[in-house]
Design an enzyme around this catalytic site. Structure first.
Site, PDB file in Angstrom:
ATOM      1  N   LEU A 152       2.792 -26.842  25.930  1.00  0.00           N
ATOM      2  CA  LEU A 152       1.795 -26.954  24.877  1.00  0.00           C
ATOM      3  C   LEU A 152       0.446 -27.191  25.535  1.00  0.00           C
ATOM      4  CD1 LEU A 152       3.543 -29.319  22.250  1.00  0.00           C
ATOM      5  CD2 LEU A 152       3.356 -26.821  22.155  1.00  0.00           C
ATOM      6  N   ASP A 153      -0.609 -26.653  24.927  1.00  0.00           N
ATOM      7  CA  ASP A 153      -1.945 -26.938  25.434  1.00  0.00           C
ATOM      8  C   ASP A 153      -2.211 -28.438  25.377  1.00  0.00           C
ATOM      9  OD1 ASP A 153      -2.389 -24.246  25.783  1.00  0.00           O
ATOM     10  OD2 ASP A 153      -3.553 -24.002  23.940  1.00  0.00           O
ATOM     11  N   THR A 154      -3.076 -28.918  26.242  1.00  0.00           N
ATOM     12  CA  THR A 154      -3.389 -30.344  26.304  1.00  0.00           C
ATOM     13  C   THR A 154      -3.848 -30.873  24.945  1.00  0.00           C
ATOM     14  OG1 THR A 154      -3.999 -30.177  28.633  1.00  0.00           O
ATOM     15  CG2 THR A 154      -4.838 -32.083  27.440  1.00  0.00           C
TER      16      THR A 154
END
Length: 250
Positions: free
Chosen positions: A68-70
């Site tokens: 997942l993106d940050t």
């Protein structure tokens, strides 16, 4: 440092509700002049979610099964051994995992629901763009309604797993995600993208987990509930309302 919420755990894997702002892997943050967070002005080590969970759960082995993106919150699956990590990785690569995301935008989309398809190309500054070609396309299905006055809510089902896929898809229909300034979204307290529901057809049994929406300043619990109740997705992609569950294989 707050513990990371664990949604499901057994001997093989864990699924957590990843908070916003936590990266997948450890990184080194260079300290600015006079930065009091880094000792003696030296670079500061920032722990990623794998390191944090190993410490939190007293585990020596833990494998990321997807990313997942940050800035994205929600369901994140990690395996406790390499064999299970390989199995889950194959489920993702063969598109047998069902994933649903929630997103908010301050803009109305060009269409309320449908499919967004196209190849993706890297640009400078970490951006991706959506092309009209379909050689190896990102495929994104979405439904939308009013989450609250002035804010559009989306339920998104990605049928492929490209980097920034949902962010680029919603930008392409004129509704960049709230807080996603990289893709023209209105500045906000967070990126309003949440990995809400994950369903894994494991060989040991089917696992389905729903992560409570990690809200922000824009939307509260009552708003989220009204949003859930107001969205009527077609029967082929029903709105997931399942609690975390595990059904062992027969």
């Amino acid at each position: 440092m707050q513990p990371i919420p664990v949604l499901f755990e057994n001997t093989d894997l864990i699924i957590v509700n990843k908070p916003i702002g936590i990266a997948m892997h450890d990184a080194t943050k260079e300290a600015d002049f006079g930065d009091s967070t880094a000792e003696n002005g030296k670079a500061e080590k920032v722990e990623g979610i794998v390191t944090r969970l190993k410490k939190q759960l007293s585990l020596t082995e833990l494998h990321l099964c997807h990313r997942l993106d940050t800035g994205t919150s929600g369901c994140l699956c990690l395996a406790k051994n390499a064999a299970v990590a390989s199995e889950i990785g194959e489920l993702f690569s063969s598109r047998r995992v069902s994933k649903y995301y929630l997103a908010l935008s301050s803009q109305k989309p060009k269409k309320k629901q449908g499919m967004i398809m196209g190849d993706m190309k890297n640009r400078r500054g970490g951006q991706r763009i959506l092309l009209k070609t379909l050689e190896n396309p990102a495929i994104t299905q979405f439904f939308s309604n009013a989450a609250k006055p002035g804010t559009r809510g989306f339920i998104v089902k990605p049928h492929s797993g490209k980097t920034h896929q949902i962010r680029v898809a919603l930008k392409s229909i004129g509704a960049p995600i709230l807080g996603d300034t990289l893709y023209g979204g209105e500045a906000s307290d967070r990126l309003y993208l949440h990995a809400w529901h994950l369903q894994l057809p494991l060989s040991s049994g089917e696992l389905a987990v729903t992560a409570p929406f990690d809200k922000g300043e824009v939307i509260n619990e009552d708003d989220v509930q009204a949003w859930y109740n107001g969205l009527n997705a077609p029967e082929t992609y029903p709105w997931p309302s399942l609690p975390a569950r595990y059904v062992p294989a027969q």
